[in-house]
Design a protein around this motif. Structure first.
Motif, mmCIF file in Angstrom:
data_model
loop_
_atom_site.group_PDB
_atom_site.id
_atom_site.type_symbol
_atom_site.label_atom_id
_atom_site.label_comp_id
_atom_site.label_asym_id
_atom_site.label_seq_id
_atom_site.Cartn_x
_atom_site.Cartn_y
_atom_site.Cartn_z
ATOM 1 N N VAL A 153 32.512 66.451 48.009
ATOM 2 C CA VAL A 153 33.213 67.085 47.243
ATOM 3 C C VAL A 153 33.555 68.028 45.950
ATOM 4 O O VAL A 153 34.169 69.055 46.059
ATOM 5 C CB VAL A 153 34.812 66.333 47.357
ATOM 6 N N GLY A 154 32.831 68.904 46.176
ATOM 7 C CA GLY A 154 32.285 69.205 44.346
ATOM 8 C C GLY A 154 32.748 68.552 43.764
ATOM 9 O O GLY A 154 33.149 67.595 42.926
ATOM 10 N N ASP A 155 34.447 69.739 43.000
ATOM 11 C CA ASP A 155 34.742 69.475 41.593
ATOM 12 C C ASP A 155 35.650 69.894 41.978
ATOM 13 O O ASP A 155 36.755 69.876 41.799
ATOM 14 C CB ASP A 155 33.736 70.513 41.224
ATOM 15 N N ARG A 156 35.860 69.971 43.789
ATOM 16 C CA ARG A 156 36.819 69.701 44.278
ATOM 17 C C ARG A 156 37.518 68.532 44.230
ATOM 18 O O ARG A 156 37.674 68.042 45.449
ATOM 19 C CB ARG A 156 37.114 70.616 45.627
ATOM 20 N N LYS A 157 38.355 67.602 43.545
ATOM 21 C CA LYS A 157 38.907 66.927 43.182
ATOM 22 C C LYS A 157 40.583 66.146 44.303
ATOM 23 O O LYS A 157 40.763 65.370 44.373
ATOM 24 C CB LYS A 157 39.776 66.502 41.902
ATOM 25 N N ASP A 158 41.189 67.216 44.486
ATOM 26 C CA ASP A 158 42.150 67.064 46.018
ATOM 27 C C ASP A 158 41.077 67.191 47.364
ATOM 28 O O ASP A 158 42.212 67.006 48.002
ATOM 29 C CB ASP A 158 42.727 68.660 45.964
ATOM 30 N N LEU A 159 39.975 66.891 47.600
ATOM 31 C CA LEU A 159 39.120 67.125 48.756
ATOM 32 C C LEU A 159 38.434 65.336 48.974
ATOM 33 O O LEU A 159 38.329 64.686 47.779
ATOM 34 C CB LEU A 159 38.229 67.975 49.226
ATOM 35 N N GLN A 160 39.211 65.172 50.358
ATOM 36 C CA GLN A 160 38.499 63.257 50.092
ATOM 37 C C GLN A 160 37.118 63.669 51.598
ATOM 38 O O GLN A 160 37.490 64.678 51.899
ATOM 39 C CB GLN A 160 39.162 63.041 50.961
ATOM 40 N N VAL A 161 35.877 63.410 51.253
ATOM 41 C CA VAL A 161 34.559 63.217 52.102
ATOM 42 C C VAL A 161 36.126 63.372 53.211
ATOM 43 O O VAL A 161 36.826 62.200 53.918
ATOM 44 C CB VAL A 161 33.727 61.803 52.746
ATOM 45 N N GLY A 162 34.853 63.541 54.579
ATOM 46 C CA GLY A 162 36.313 63.644 56.108
ATOM 47 C C GLY A 162 37.480 64.137 55.875
ATOM 48 O O GLY A 162 38.134 64.685 57.331
ATOM 49 N N ASP A 163 37.387 65.026 55.276
ATOM 50 C CA ASP A 163 38.725 66.161 55.277
ATOM 51 C C ASP A 163 38.539 67.496 56.132
ATOM 52 O O ASP A 163 37.095 67.879 56.160
ATOM 53 C CB ASP A 163 39.434 66.988 54.135
ATOM 54 N N LYS A 164 38.970 68.306 56.943
ATOM 55 C CA LYS A 164 39.105 68.823 57.882
ATOM 56 C C LYS A 164 39.232 70.281 57.151
ATOM 57 O O LYS A 164 40.113 70.545 56.973
ATOM 58 C CB LYS A 164 39.798 69.294 59.107
ATOM 59 N N VAL A 165 38.232 71.761 57.011
ATOM 60 C CA VAL A 165 37.790 72.609 56.094
ATOM 61 C C VAL A 165 37.874 73.650 56.697
ATOM 62 O O VAL A 165 36.616 73.454 57.601
ATOM 63 C CB VAL A 165 37.510 72.386 54.856
ATOM 64 N N CYS A 196 30.515 75.988 50.694
ATOM 65 C CA CYS A 196 31.040 76.606 49.918
ATOM 66 C C CYS A 196 31.937 76.767 48.761
ATOM 67 O O CYS A 196 32.122 75.746 48.178
ATOM 68 C CB CYS A 196 31.898 76.551 51.031
ATOM 69 N N ARG A 197 32.307 77.801 48.034
ATOM 70 C CA ARG A 197 32.898 77.787 46.662
ATOM 71 C C ARG A 197 33.589 77.174 47.091
ATOM 72 O O ARG A 197 34.847 76.808 47.678
ATOM 73 C CB ARG A 197 32.327 78.941 45.951
ATOM 74 N N SER A 198 33.650 76.489 45.754
ATOM 75 C CA SER A 198 34.886 75.255 45.749
ATOM 76 C C SER A 198 36.676 75.811 45.711
ATOM 77 O O SER A 198 37.047 75.064 46.236
ATOM 78 C CB SER A 198 34.999 74.092 44.772
ATOM 79 N N ASP A 199 36.896 76.656 45.274
ATOM 80 C CA ASP A 199 37.948 77.589 45.205
ATOM 81 C C ASP A 199 38.398 78.247 46.184
ATOM 82 O O ASP A 199 39.890 78.305 46.445
ATOM 83 C CB ASP A 199 37.927 78.065 43.556
ATOM 84 N N LEU A 200 37.042 78.346 47.159
ATOM 85 C CA LEU A 200 37.561 79.236 48.384
ATOM 86 C C LEU A 200 37.416 78.197 49.533
ATOM 87 O O LEU A 200 37.741 78.874 50.432
ATOM 88 C CB LEU A 200 36.431 80.077 48.432
ATOM 89 N N VAL A 201 37.421 76.338 49.286
ATOM 90 C CA VAL A 201 37.748 76.395 50.451
ATOM 91 C C VAL A 201 38.826 75.610 50.576
ATOM 92 O O VAL A 201 40.022 75.901 49.673
ATOM 93 C CB VAL A 201 37.021 74.444 50.462
ATOM 94 N N ARG A 236 29.811 73.149 44.196
ATOM 95 C CA ARG A 236 30.374 73.964 45.609
ATOM 96 C C ARG A 236 30.323 72.531 45.849
ATOM 97 O O ARG A 236 29.967 71.683 46.478
ATOM 98 C CB ARG A 236 29.162 74.428 46.306
ATOM 99 N N VAL A 237 31.354 72.762 47.251
ATOM 100 C CA VAL A 237 31.676 71.818 49.014
ATOM 101 C C VAL A 237 30.836 72.050 49.980
ATOM 102 O O VAL A 237 30.154 72.853 50.288
ATOM 103 C CB VAL A 237 32.768 72.238 49.416
ATOM 104 N N VAL A 238 30.426 70.496 50.762
ATOM 105 C CA VAL A 238 29.551 70.955 51.005
ATOM 106 C C VAL A 238 29.474 69.911 52.375
ATOM 107 O O VAL A 238 31.120 69.277 52.315
ATOM 108 C CB VAL A 238 28.040 69.887 50.746
ATOM 109 N N ILE A 239 29.466 70.591 53.763
ATOM 110 C CA ILE A 239 30.811 70.185 54.978
ATOM 111 C C ILE A 239 29.877 70.628 55.498
ATOM 112 O O ILE A 239 28.489 70.914 56.193
ATOM 113 C CB ILE A 239 31.441 72.534 54.774
ATOM 114 N N LYS A 240 29.976 69.489 56.547
ATOM 115 C CA LYS A 240 29.576 69.814 58.317
ATOM 116 C C LYS A 240 29.705 70.555 59.502
ATOM 117 O O LYS A 240 30.935 70.819 59.374
ATOM 118 C CB LYS A 240 29.446 67.897 58.124
ATOM 119 N N VAL A 241 28.958 71.318 59.575
ATOM 120 C CA VAL A 241 29.640 72.764 60.413
ATOM 121 C C VAL A 241 30.090 72.399 61.651
ATOM 122 O O VAL A 241 29.223 71.531 62.485
ATOM 123 C CB VAL A 241 28.712 73.734 60.699
#
Length: 341
Positions: free
Chosen positions: A65-77, A123-128, A26-31
């Motif tokens: 980023v969890g297992d989403r390798k196309d994401l980076q820390v700081g990305d807006k999601v 959030c589940r990584s495939d749904l981010v 899962r991806v961890v997000i600062k809200v």
């Protein structure tokens, strides 16, 4: 971390829970922004489940980023809060929104996955979904309710020149008006019990006219104004009075889209539905494609969702916001938390 929990009926409290970590990829997000939804109000009114951290309309920045390798820390999601299984008939046909598991592990709707009424959520990584730079956090939090209205609109199959009625002037109802006009509806009417919301639907939104649901002659006026009944009616309330009103205001052969959800049994005049061969279709959530479409519509400014954001608040102002949204005397339709404010 700080959060808001359900304590009892019509009572939210500021509390703390552990900051979430990435589990199962899962991806961890600062809200950065989290919206109050009508379904959240149902939970608040019932007081159940106690301890629930709500918030399934959100946008923020990635911290893991969890297992989403196309994401980076700081990305807006943002992300879909749902939990479709991916294996059932509904999921394999592209309709994971009515998979039996869709809400079983949903963000902000289940105790196991605390939502965005908190400083951080997962959030589940495939749904981010990554948000374009031109989309603000507040707009990102509006993608989810916008997608609900788009799905309802797609089910309605509005034609150019259609006459459309929307019952209920909350954010879903207002966005249904938006999509009705985008699809070419020639006349869009709003029915509301709250005069301030009704006027707002016309002044700020896309409704051409609003009618007071509490007036005895409202149905008569609606039928006359639509020359015998509306082609499409969106019920965004879900109670017996609203669904009955929808049936009585629909032309023979017309269509009703049931968007509102009632936790109580609904009594309706089915004889009118039968005699007029009126179609009634339930609408729940949205497809992934519809969610993505709404991101594009907001990014391209074809939809202006910011105009519906009435106030931005802190987490400790939560209960007052819910009272305001249910007062029936306020024009507010969308209040957004900034949990880290």
């Amino acid at each position: 971390m700080k959060c808001v929990k359900i304590e009892e009926k019509r009572k939210l409290v500021t509390s703390t829970i552990e900051k979430p970590e990435s589990k199962d990829g899962r991806v961890v997000i600062k809200v950065e922004a989290s919206g109050i939804c009508g379904s959240d109000i149902h939970y608040w009114e019932s007081g159940e489940p106690k301890g629930l951290v709500m918030g399934h309309e959100f946008a923020g920045t990635v911290v893991d980023v969890g297992d989403r390798k196309d994401l980076q820390v700081g990305d807006k999601v943002t992300g879909l809060p749902t939990s479709p299984c991916g294996e059932c008939r509904a999921c394999k046909s592209g309709n994971g929104h009515y998979c039996r598991s869709t809400w079983a592990h949903a963000v902000g709707l289940t105790l196991e996955n605390p939502g965005a009424y908190a400083e951080y959520t997962t959030c589940r990584s495939d749904l981010v979904r990554k948000l374009p730079d031109v989309v603000s956090f507040d707009e990102g939090a509006m993608v989810e309710p916008t997608a609900v209205a788009l799905h309802a609109s797609n089910l309605a199959d509005i034609k150019v020149g259609s006459k459309v009625l929307v019952i209920g002037g909350g954010i879903i109802g207002l966005m249904a008006c938006e999509f009705a006009k985008l699809e070419g509806a020639s006349y869009v009417a709003m029915v509301e019990t709250n005069e301030k919301r009704g006027k707002k639907a016309v002044a700020v939104g896309k409704a051409d006219e609003w009618f007071d649901a509490l007036q005895e002659d409202t149905i008569e006026k609606l039928v006359a104004r639509s020359d015998g009944g509306f082609d499409i009616v969106f019920d965004c309330c879900g109670n017996s009075a609203a669904v009955s009103e929808a049936i009585l205001a629909t032309r023979p052969g017309g269509k009703i889209i049931l968007v509102g959800v009632s936790t109580e049994p609904v009594t309706i005049p089915t004889v009118v539905t039968v005699m007029g061969e009126i179609s009634m279709i339930g609408a729940i959530a949205y497809t992934e494609q519809e969610f993505d479409t709404c991101i594009g519509l907001i990014a391209s400014k074809k939809l202006n969702v910011k105009k519906y954001v009435d106030e931005v608040i802190r987490l400790d102002e939560a209960n007052e916001a819910f009272v305001r949204l249910t007062s029936g005397k306020d024009d507010a339709v969308k209040i957004i938390f900034h949990p880290n404010m």
